[in-house]
Motif scaffolding. Structure first.
Motif, PDB file in Angstrom:
ATOM      1  N   ARG A 183      41.284  27.000  34.590  1.00 61.80           N
ATOM      2  CA  ARG A 183      40.474  26.255  33.802  1.00 61.80           C
ATOM      3  C   ARG A 183      39.040  26.075  34.582  1.00 61.80           C
ATOM      4  NH1 ARG A 183      41.685  27.989  28.551  1.00 61.80           N
ATOM      5  NH2 ARG A 183      44.066  28.808  28.054  1.00 61.80           N
ATOM      6  N   PRO A 187      35.095  29.440  33.893  1.00 62.02           N
ATOM      7  CA  PRO A 187      35.102  29.364  33.009  1.00 62.02           C
ATOM      8  C   PRO A 187      35.720  30.458  31.827  1.00 62.02           C
ATOM      9  CG  PRO A 187      33.022  30.675  33.288  1.00 62.02           C
ATOM     10  CD  PRO A 187      33.892  30.163  34.859  1.00 62.02           C
ATOM     11  N   ALA A 206      33.799  34.662  34.514  1.00 60.01           N
ATOM     12  CA  ALA A 206      34.287  34.795  33.431  1.00 60.01           C
ATOM     13  C   ALA A 206      35.379  34.645  33.675  1.00 60.01           C
ATOM     14  CB  ALA A 206      33.800  33.759  32.509  1.00 60.01           C
TER      15      ALA A 206
END
Length: 344
Positions: A183, A187, A206
């Motif tokens: 994390r 993202p 992401a």
């Protein structure tokens, strides 16, 4: 894989010729490719499909065990079947943790089998590394049996203590360091994006929650390998048999997950049984180590080990079923659920 570990595998293996290793690995790769092709189109697995695949993956080790029996004798075959039963019993407990992880990540039903498949591949790679390292340790001296035995006995004590305390498996995603690190590095999207692990969002790459779930399953595989590999080395010292038992036990996990999904939580005494099995194998390893130093020390034959393991698993299954029935009877007889009687 380290060269010393590779040499140890070849020196310790009694039946695993290069040809048999190549055929086994090729067959394993073919089965995994078939699984990948079957999961290309995500779908929710129905019970009928799961049962059919479970029967198929149960028939494979039986057929392989018969081949071992005919080719190398009953003693080697009993070692294989005993190791397989040990691995399968441990893998059932692993499935319960997988179930908690998938539930915690809220993985859609259509993608559950994909996560499990990647987890199985990761587990196979890790088991291969641990098996090679274990063979190298065994090659260094008989003290390795004492080390493996101590690991299993300590693990058994921890599992039994948790079982007696009524502690259930818990999964804390926020507490997993690997997930927290991911994390921070990248993202993570708020929702699932089909079967994609990485997507582009706002001009940046992401991760999706599916990627985090796969990583979490892979991390738990490492913990499972620490217990399972020494346990099988307590049954057989042949790295090929250790690898084969792990491979056959892991291959059927994906289908078995859907078959046992509703029943896993009902096996309330499973951890008690696993603790007894791990402790038993740990004692077997310690006795084997002691026998090498003091020949008068008795050893536990593999057929006896197989009988004890099957007996323990059958016992905890029966006691779990009876406990569930007893609780069900008490629940149905509860005053809160009884209909109000009319008074004259």
């Amino acid at each position: 894989m380290p060269s010393e570990a590779t040499r140890a595998v070849s020196e310790l293996s009694t039946i695993g010729s290069p040809t048999l290793w190549a055929i086994t690995v090729a067959g394993l790769a073919l089965l995994l490719i078939m699984d990948f092709l079957l999961t290309r189109r995500p779908h929710e697995v129905r019970m009928r499909e799961a049962v059919a695949w479970s029967i198929f993956y149960l028939a494979l080790p039986i057929a392989f065990g018969l081949y071992v029996w005919l080719s190398f004798g009953s003693g080697v075959a009993v070692e294989f079947f005993t190791g397989y039963v040990v691995e399968k019993s441990l893998s059932v407990d692993n499935l319960f943790v997988f179930m908690l992880l998938l539930s915690a990540f809220a993985v859609p039903a259509a993608y559950v089998q994909r996560v499990l498949l990647y987890g199985i591949v990761g587990a196979l790679v890790l088991r291969g590394i641990f098996i090679a390292l274990g063979a190298a340790v065994l090659q260094s001296g008989t003290w390795a049996f004492l080390l493996f035995g101590a690991i299993l006995i300590l693990t058994a004590g921890k599992v039994f203590k948790e079982a007696l305390g009524g502690q259930q498996h818990q999964v804390d995603i926020s507490g997993m360091r690997t997930v927290r690190l991911l994390r921070r590095l990248m993202p993570v999207t708020n929702d699932y994006r089909g079967a994609h692990l990485v997507v582009r969002e706002n001009g940046r790459r992401a991760l999706t929650p599916l990627a985090l779930a796969m990583v979490a399953v892979f991390v738990t595989d490492i913990v499972f390998a620490v217990d399972s590999v020494p346990a099988v080395y307590g049954v057989t010292e042949d790295p090929f048999l250790v690898f084969a038992t792990n491979a056959f036990a892991l291959l059927g996990l994906r289908a078995l997950y859907f078959v046992l999904q509703g029943a896993l939580a009902k096996l309330r005494h499973l951890n008690h049984g696993l603790a007894i099995i791990l402790a038993f194998i740990g004692v077997k390893l310690v006795l084997h180590w002691a026998h090498g130093i003091w020949p008068q020390t008795p050893e536990i034959p593999t057929p006896v080990s197989l009988g004890v393991i099957i007996g323990v698993l059958a016992t905890v299954t029966i006691t779990s079923v009876r406990a569930n029935r007893r609780d069900g009877a008490r629940s149905s007889a509860s005053p809160d659920e009884q209909p109000e009687r009319s008074h004259p």
